[in-house]
Write an enzyme that holds these catalytic residues in place. Structure first.
Site, PDB file in Angstrom:
ATOM      1  CE1 TYR A  90       0.719   1.333   4.314  1.00 50.92           C
ATOM      2  CE2 TYR A  90       0.052  -0.948   4.697  1.00 50.92           C
ATOM      3  CZ  TYR A  90       0.647   0.221   5.132  1.00 50.92           C
ATOM      4  OH  TYR A  90       1.187   0.278   6.383  1.00 50.92           O
ATOM      5  CG  MET A 219      -3.263  -3.570   6.328  1.00 46.83           C
ATOM      6  SD  MET A 219      -3.232  -1.774   6.436  1.00 46.83           S
ATOM      7  CE  MET A 219      -4.776  -1.466   7.325  1.00 46.83           C
TER       8      MET A 219
HETATM    9  N1  HPA Z   1      -7.106  -4.086  10.296  1.00 43.66           N
HETATM   10  C1  HPA Z   1      -6.086  -4.254   9.423  1.00 43.66           C
HETATM   11  N2  HPA Z   1      -4.807  -4.156   9.769  1.00 43.66           N
HETATM   12  C2  HPA Z   1      -4.525  -3.872  11.044  1.00 43.66           C
HETATM   13  C3  HPA Z   1      -5.532  -3.673  12.009  1.00 43.66           C
HETATM   14  C4  HPA Z   1      -6.889  -3.790  11.611  1.00 43.66           C
HETATM   15  O1  HPA Z   1      -7.835  -3.630  12.396  1.00 43.66           O
HETATM   16  N3  HPA Z   1      -4.904  -3.423  13.176  1.00 43.66           N
HETATM   17  C5  HPA Z   1      -3.570  -3.455  12.933  1.00 43.66           C
HETATM   18  N4  HPA Z   1      -3.343  -3.728  11.643  1.00 43.66           N
END
Ligand code: HPA
Length: 282
Positions: A90, A219
């Site tokens: 990203y 991610m």
């Molecule tokens: N979603 C996606 N990635 C993340 C999150 C989440 O809630 N918390 C930490 N990384």
């Protein structure tokens, strides 16, 4: 984003050259520290620090909480290479470049990769501050094409089609459970789903992820696991649950990166104790 960069072994070797010219350590185990977990690298002794910007081919990190340097030295009796922060697709980095450091680790002779990350809790019994051993993953982003193996395959590194039936090494999982039991560290186990981000999930997406068997969402990590397994490296993955994903539009709660970083500080000492125990038993 350039979604299909091609790197060759010569590129990895150039990075290896840059690293080995800076340190006499020859690490066999690598550790990737996720969001909010950078401080763990401060416990490395005889440390040599190399900013990613000084290693040819390495992606830069642009995210707060990711220092963007290699810390090479000794930890719990082992020679280790610690990545203090990682880059993610990203950020506009191709999946191939985001995982370039894993290629370089392998070229350096590293056979065991311990990946940590911050993740959202999807399993309704999870709480912020929990630690979760990753037993398996759902590579949602990889399944729709953000896969670091996309492109020509170098058969000298690994096969075109990679088995992922037990990507997370069973012996390392058992060892982690043993160490946690000895040290009274509570450990969850579950499935990590890897998304492209950078948006946090909508409540409908959270309910969808729960329905497909996700325990924690994040991610990162999945691309690194794919590349490591391509080269038959042993992988252990540990998620720190930094926040509970919001599954209703009327909850009034929000998710933000500050919360993610703060949780990292809370779990840091427990994660470090676990990692030290695992490293010294390897
Ligand atoms: N979603 C996606 N990635 C993340 C999150 C989440 O809630 N918390 C930490 N990384």
């Amino acid at each position: 984003m350039n979604n299909n960069e091609v790197f060759t072994r010569a590129d990895f070797q150039e990075a290896v050259q840059a690293i080995t010219s800076r340190t006499a350590h020859r690490p066999e185990i690598a550790l990737v520290l996720g969001s909010g977990l950078n401080a763990l690298a401060e416990e490395v002794s005889e440390a040599e620090r190399i900013p990613y910007a000084e290693v040819p081919g390495f992606p830069r990190t642009s995210v707060a909480g990711h220092a963007g340097q290699l810390v090479i030295g000794r930890l719990a009796g082992q020679s280790v290479l610690v990545m203090q922060g990682r880059s993610h697709p990203y950020e506009g980095v191709s999946p191939q470049r985001a995982t370039f450091p894993v290629r370089v680790m392998h070229e350096l002779g590293i056979h065991t990769l311990i990946l940590t990350n911050a993740a959202g809790g999807i399993n309704p019994t999870f709480r912020a501050g929990d630690l979760m051993l990753i037993t398996d993953h759902i590579g949602l982003a990889a399944m729709i094409g953000l896969n670091p193996l996309w492109g020509p395959n170098d058969d000298s590194l690994g096969p075109r089609f990679v088995d992922m039936s037990s990507a997370y090494d069973r012996d390392l999982l058992h060892l982690a459970l043993q160490v946690a039991a000895q040290q009274n560290i509570e450990l969850r186990q579950g499935v990590y789903t890897g998304l492209a981000g950078p948006t946090f999930e909508s409540p409908a997406e959270v309910r969808f992820l729960r329905s497909i068997g996700t325990d924690a969402v994040g991610m990162s990590t999945v691309p690194e696991v794919i590349v490591a397994r391509h080269m038959n490296m042993r992988v252990l993955g540990i998620s720190t649950i930094s926040n509970v994903a919001i599954d209703r539009t009327d909850s009034g709660a929000v998710t933000n990166h500050e919360e993610v970083l703060a949780a990292g500080q809370n779990v840091g000492p427990r994660l470090m104790a676990l990692l030290r125990g695992i490293l010294s038993a390897l």
